[in-house]
Structures are given as C-alpha cells and as structure tokens.
Design a protein around this motif. Structure first.
Motif, PDB file in Angstrom:
ATOM      1  N   ILE A   1       1.959   6.011  10.247  1.00  0.00           N
ATOM      2  CA  ILE A   1       1.543   7.362   9.866  1.00  0.00           C
ATOM      3  C   ILE A   1       2.336   8.412  10.647  1.00  0.00           C
ATOM      4  CG2 ILE A   1      -0.397   8.971   9.844  1.00  0.00           C
ATOM      5  CD1 ILE A   1      -2.237   6.499   9.516  1.00  0.00           C
ATOM      6  N   SER A   2       2.497   8.195  11.942  1.00  0.00           N
ATOM      7  CA  SER A   2       3.238   9.143  12.782  1.00  0.00           C
ATOM      8  C   SER A   2       4.685   9.256  12.330  1.00  0.00           C
ATOM      9  CB  SER A   2       3.184   8.716  14.253  1.00  0.00           C
ATOM     10  OG  SER A   2       1.866   8.759  14.735  1.00  0.00           O
ATOM     11  N   TYR A   3       5.278   8.117  11.985  1.00  0.00           N
ATOM     12  CA  TYR A   3       6.675   8.145  11.521  1.00  0.00           C
ATOM     13  C   TYR A   3       6.795   8.976  10.251  1.00  0.00           C
ATOM     14  CZ  TYR A   3      11.204   6.569   9.815  1.00  0.00           C
ATOM     15  OH  TYR A   3      12.493   6.528   9.347  1.00  0.00           O
ATOM     16  N   GLY A   4       5.840   8.808   9.346  1.00  0.00           N
ATOM     17  CA  GLY A   4       5.882   9.583   8.112  1.00  0.00           C
ATOM     18  C   GLY A   4       5.751  11.069   8.366  1.00  0.00           C
ATOM     19  N   ARG A   5       4.870  11.441   9.273  1.00  0.00           N
ATOM     20  CA  ARG A   5       4.681  12.853   9.578  1.00  0.00           C
ATOM     21  C   ARG A   5       5.893  13.437  10.284  1.00  0.00           C
ATOM     22  NH1 ARG A   5      -0.062  15.197   9.180  1.00  0.00           N
ATOM     23  NH2 ARG A   5       0.313  16.557  10.951  1.00  0.00           N
ATOM     24  N   GLU A   6       6.458  12.694  11.232  1.00  0.00           N
ATOM     25  CA  GLU A   6       7.596  13.191  12.002  1.00  0.00           C
ATOM     26  C   GLU A   6       8.832  13.387  11.136  1.00  0.00           C
ATOM     27  OE1 GLU A   6       7.977  10.326  15.065  1.00  0.00           O
ATOM     28  OE2 GLU A   6       6.125  10.932  16.092  1.00  0.00           O
ATOM     29  N   THR A   7       8.981  12.566  10.103  1.00  0.00           N
ATOM     30  CA  THR A   7      10.147  12.682   9.223  1.00  0.00           C
ATOM     31  C   THR A   7       9.897  13.624   8.055  1.00  0.00           C
ATOM     32  OG1 THR A   7       9.412  10.721   7.983  1.00  0.00           O
ATOM     33  CG2 THR A   7      10.970  10.366   9.798  1.00  0.00           C
TER      34      THR A   7
ATOM     35  N   PHE B   1       0.845  -1.200   0.000  1.00  0.00           N
ATOM     36  CA  PHE B   1       0.000   0.000   0.000  1.00  0.00           C
ATOM     37  C   PHE B   1       0.872   1.239   0.000  1.00  0.00           C
ATOM     38  CE2 PHE B   1       0.503  -0.982   4.531  1.00  0.00           C
ATOM     39  CZ  PHE B   1       0.828   0.247   5.080  1.00  0.00           C
ATOM     40  N   THR B   2       0.267   2.325  -0.481  1.00  0.00           N
ATOM     41  CA  THR B   2       0.930   3.628  -0.474  1.00  0.00           C
ATOM     42  C   THR B   2      -0.010   4.643   0.148  1.00  0.00           C
ATOM     43  OG1 THR B   2       2.163   3.114  -2.497  1.00  0.00           O
ATOM     44  CG2 THR B   2       2.011   5.431  -1.859  1.00  0.00           C
ATOM     45  N   LEU B   3       0.481   5.350   1.162  1.00  0.00           N
ATOM     46  CA  LEU B   3      -0.276   6.408   1.822  1.00  0.00           C
ATOM     47  C   LEU B   3       0.327   7.759   1.465  1.00  0.00           C
ATOM     48  CD1 LEU B   3      -0.768   5.067   5.475  1.00  0.00           C
ATOM     49  CD2 LEU B   3      -2.532   5.343   3.746  1.00  0.00           C
ATOM     50  N   ASP B   4      -0.529   8.701   1.094  1.00  0.00           N
ATOM     51  CA  ASP B   4      -0.079  10.077   0.895  1.00  0.00           C
ATOM     52  C   ASP B   4      -0.354  10.833   2.190  1.00  0.00           C
ATOM     53  OD1 ASP B   4       0.398  12.719   0.191  1.00  0.00           O
ATOM     54  OD2 ASP B   4      -0.290  12.419  -1.866  1.00  0.00           O
ATOM     55  N   VAL B   5       0.660  10.894   3.043  1.00  0.00           N
ATOM     56  CA  VAL B   5       0.498  11.484   4.375  1.00  0.00           C
ATOM     57  C   VAL B   5       0.103  12.952   4.290  1.00  0.00           C
ATOM     58  CG1 VAL B   5       1.634  11.857   6.598  1.00  0.00           C
ATOM     59  CG2 VAL B   5       2.231   9.872   5.223  1.00  0.00           C
ATOM     60  N   SER B   6       0.592  13.646   3.264  1.00  0.00           N
ATOM     61  CA  SER B   6       0.322  15.083   3.146  1.00  0.00           C
ATOM     62  C   SER B   6      -1.159  15.377   2.917  1.00  0.00           C
ATOM     63  CB  SER B   6       1.156  15.675   2.005  1.00  0.00           C
ATOM     64  OG  SER B   6       0.730  15.159   0.751  1.00  0.00           O
ATOM     65  N   LYS B   7      -1.932  14.377   2.486  1.00  0.00           N
ATOM     66  CA  LYS B   7      -3.345  14.588   2.187  1.00  0.00           C
ATOM     67  C   LYS B   7      -4.266  13.969   3.220  1.00  0.00           C
ATOM     68  CE  LYS B   7      -2.552  15.090  -2.759  1.00  0.00           C
ATOM     69  NZ  LYS B   7      -2.833  14.576  -4.108  1.00  0.00           N
ATOM     70  N   MET B   8      -3.692  13.523   4.330  1.00  0.00           N
ATOM     71  CA  MET B   8      -4.496  12.888   5.368  1.00  0.00           C
ATOM     72  C   MET B   8      -4.947  13.915   6.398  1.00  0.00           C
ATOM     73  SD  MET B   8      -2.531   9.279   6.044  1.00  0.00           S
ATOM     74  CE  MET B   8      -3.825   8.723   7.149  1.00  0.00           C
ATOM     75  N   SER B   9      -6.195  13.816   6.801  1.00  0.00           N
ATOM     76  CA  SER B   9      -6.739  14.696   7.829  1.00  0.00           C
ATOM     77  C   SER B   9      -6.614  14.033   9.192  1.00  0.00           C
ATOM     78  CB  SER B   9      -8.217  14.984   7.535  1.00  0.00           C
ATOM     79  OG  SER B   9      -8.990  13.801   7.690  1.00  0.00           O
ATOM     80  N   GLU B  10      -6.955  14.765  10.242  1.00  0.00           N
ATOM     81  CA  GLU B  10      -6.941  14.194  11.585  1.00  0.00           C
ATOM     82  C   GLU B  10      -7.939  13.047  11.690  1.00  0.00           C
ATOM     83  OE1 GLU B  10      -6.084  13.113  15.240  1.00  0.00           O
ATOM     84  OE2 GLU B  10      -4.943  14.588  14.081  1.00  0.00           O
ATOM     85  N   GLN B  11      -9.091  13.179  11.031  1.00  0.00           N
ATOM     86  CA  GLN B  11     -10.079  12.101  11.042  1.00  0.00           C
ATOM     87  C   GLN B  11      -9.541  10.855  10.346  1.00  0.00           C
ATOM     88  OE1 GLN B  11     -10.695  15.219  10.164  1.00  0.00           O
ATOM     89  NE2 GLN B  11     -12.468  15.983  11.288  1.00  0.00           N
ATOM     90  N   ASP B  12      -8.768  11.043   9.262  1.00  0.00           N
ATOM     91  CA  ASP B  12      -8.152   9.898   8.587  1.00  0.00           C
ATOM     92  C   ASP B  12      -7.219   9.157   9.533  1.00  0.00           C
ATOM     93  OD1 ASP B  12      -9.413  10.447   6.170  1.00  0.00           O
ATOM     94  OD2 ASP B  12      -7.787  11.731   5.481  1.00  0.00           O
ATOM     95  N   ARG B  13      -6.464   9.920  10.317  1.00  0.00           N
ATOM     96  CA  ARG B  13      -5.517   9.290  11.243  1.00  0.00           C
ATOM     97  C   ARG B  13      -6.261   8.538  12.338  1.00  0.00           C
ATOM     98  NH1 ARG B  13      -2.854  14.025   9.861  1.00  0.00           N
ATOM     99  NH2 ARG B  13      -3.632  15.221  11.616  1.00  0.00           N
ATOM    100  N   GLN B  14      -7.410   9.062  12.776  1.00  0.00           N
ATOM    101  CA  GLN B  14      -8.209   8.334  13.764  1.00  0.00           C
ATOM    102  C   GLN B  14      -8.726   7.022  13.184  1.00  0.00           C
ATOM    103  OE1 GLN B  14     -11.260  10.589  15.901  1.00  0.00           O
ATOM    104  NE2 GLN B  14     -10.196  12.481  15.383  1.00  0.00           N
ATOM    105  N   ARG B  15      -9.166   7.058  11.930  1.00  0.00           N
ATOM    106  CA  ARG B  15      -9.696   5.849  11.312  1.00  0.00           C
ATOM    107  C   ARG B  15      -8.592   4.839  11.024  1.00  0.00           C
ATOM    108  NH1 ARG B  15     -12.760  10.197   8.700  1.00  0.00           N
ATOM    109  NH2 ARG B  15     -14.901  10.071   9.479  1.00  0.00           N
ATOM    110  N   GLY B  16      -7.366   5.304  10.906  1.00  0.00           N
ATOM    111  CA  GLY B  16      -6.242   4.401  10.668  1.00  0.00           C
ATOM    112  C   GLY B  16      -5.441   4.126  11.920  1.00  0.00           C
TER     113      GLY B  16
END
Length: 287
Positions: free
Chosen positions: A178-184, A156-171
């Motif tokens: 997801i957190s690692y992608g955002r932190e880096t 799978f491929t996630l586009d972290v830049s297009k994810m909302s807070e609700q997306d992160r809750q659902r995932g």
C-alpha cells in the motif's frame, strides 16, 4: 432490501463493542451523537435492545445537493428546509453479542458498513478503539476455501485512491504494498502470485496472511478492493477451482417490505427484516 453479515473484530486495546453501544444509548442528545467520518456527518439515530440483540439505525446527514420532489404531471421541485436541515439517508443494523456478528442493511446512498465500523471506533473519543467488520461468505465458498490444501494463485486489486487511514491500519500485513502505491502516486495496485505443482502448499499460508486483511478492508470499504480471487484445490488429484471472494458474500434480499407514505422504509420494518435474516442464518452465524 438486501442484508449482509459481518463478523466484528477488534484490536486487543479496544473495548468490547457492547460498552460503546451502551455509551450511545446513554447519550440522549442527538447532536452529541454526531461524528465526522471521512468529511461526512454520521449519527446513530436510534438504538434499542430486543431479544438480547442491539438494533440500531444510522443516518448520513447530507446538507449538500440532493434530489427533488416530482410527479408524472408536474416538474421537479425542491424541498423547503430550515437552517441545519438536509437529507438523511438511513441504514439499519443488528448486533448480536452472543455470536459477534453484525447484520447491516445495504443502502448505497446511506451509511455503509465501513462507515459504521469507523463511527463505532470513533464514538468514544477518550480511547483508541478500532473495530473491523469482516464479511461473511456463503457456506459453500467458505467450505471450499477451508478445504483448499494446495493454493495455486492469489490475485487482488486495490484502489489506493479510495483507501482511508483506517483501511491502511486494517491492512497492516499489506502495508509495504500500500505504501509503495501511495509513494509512487498509483491509483490502483494489481498483484497476482501463482505457483506450479505442489509448491502451492507453501503459498497456502501466505494466502491466508494476505486474504484476511484484504477481507477486512473489503468489509469496510468495498470500493477499495475491486478484485479478490484465490485458485486452488483440495489435493494433487483434484481439479483446480477459482473462488471469487467478492461476489460470494453471504446476503439475503427481501422483496416484501412496503415503503410508507413518505416513500421511506419504516424503521421497525427494517429491524424486523434484520431479525428474519438472523434467524435464517442461525446455523451459519456462530461464535
């Protein structure tokens, strides 16, 4: 007009969706129905009950740059708007409480399925509701996924830049990734897990744990999940096959809807098409 089907899921703390729809129905002031979702104003424009189903028409209110009016013999010109007027992009939806499915008109420039889920989640501002629309897949793909006894690969491929807070809750099950992608500062996360031999039986359960939140995120925000594939087979003697869970969503396209003189598809015509899709999928959309 294209129609997609989604299974409505909610957290244990969330109210039944019908109660939220009843609140919207009771609010007759259109201004009071507006909710800000991801910096954009959305509104349930119309709501009606027919044949034990809820019919809705959502609008995206756009007061920024938009299209103009043009003919083959004249140059493009703008529209004259009064204060607070702008463009409205419409999306029709049908919710069937008996099955728990919602059918949504696809309108690329209108209110997308994820925004509708977020709107319904946010409508009652006194509680913490969270609704998720999980896409329904065509019957053949769902059967093959269900019969997959050995899973060989998940990608799978996630586009972290297009994810909302609700997306992160659902995932939530993918929160560390997801957190690692955002932190880096990564824009995209690509992950592929593969095994050889019968070890795929162990990957099967892991695949289910990863696929469900990915399907939820994709249902809300298709731009956030750009790849979702599962490769496997029924047993050791079967042939391995790859299932693309993005391209095989259940959908129907109707080409017999005529726009009105204002070049908009009439609301009742769009609602009728949603009912036709529901009737055509009667055997697939079960509770």
């Amino acid at each position: 007009m294209k129609v997609h089907a989604f299974k409505v899921e909610k957290t244990s703390e969330s109210a039944d969706l019908v109660s939220v729809l009843s609140l919207i129905e009771a609010e007759e002031n259109l201004r009071e129905r507006i909710r800000m979702i991801n910096q954009t104003e959305f509104r349930a424009e119309s709501i009606a009950r027919r044949d034990n189903c809820w019919f809705l028409d959502f609008v995206r209110i756009r007061t920024s740059h938009g299209p103009g009016r043009v003919s083959r013999d004249t140059e493009v010109e703008g529209f004259d708007f009064d204060d607070e007027e702008g463009f409205g992009e419409e999306t029709a939806a049908l919710y069937d409480p008996d099955t728990g499915y919602i059918l949504i008109q696809y309108n690329h420039f209108g209110v997308r399925a994820g925004a509708i889920a977020d709107y319904l989640s946010a409508f009652d501002e006194t509680v913490n509701n969270l609704y998720t629309f999980k896409p329904k897949y065509d019957e053949d793909v769902e059967r093959r996924l269900l019969n997959q006894g050995i899973t060989r690969k998940i990608g799978f491929t996630l586009d972290v830049s297009k994810m909302s807070e609700q997306d992160r809750q659902r995932g939530e099950a993918l929160s560390e990734v997801i957190s690692y992608g955002r932190e880096t500062g990564a824009d995209k996360i690509k992950l592929e897990i593969s095994v050889k031999g019968d070890k795929g039986k162990g990957l099967l359960e892991k695949a289910k744990a990863a696929i469900d939140p990915l399907k939820s995120i994709f249902g809300q925000n298709p731009d956030a999940v750009t790849k979702l594939e599962v490769a496997g087979k029924e047993d050791r003697d079967s042939v391995t096959e790859a299932l693309d869970l993005i391209s095989h969503r259940l959908s129907s396209e109707f080409n017999d809807i005529e726009p009105g003189t204002d070049l908009r598809y009439p609301r009742n015509e769009r609602w009728n098409i949603l009912m036709r899709a529901k009737n055509g999928w009667r055997s697939l959309l079960t509770s």
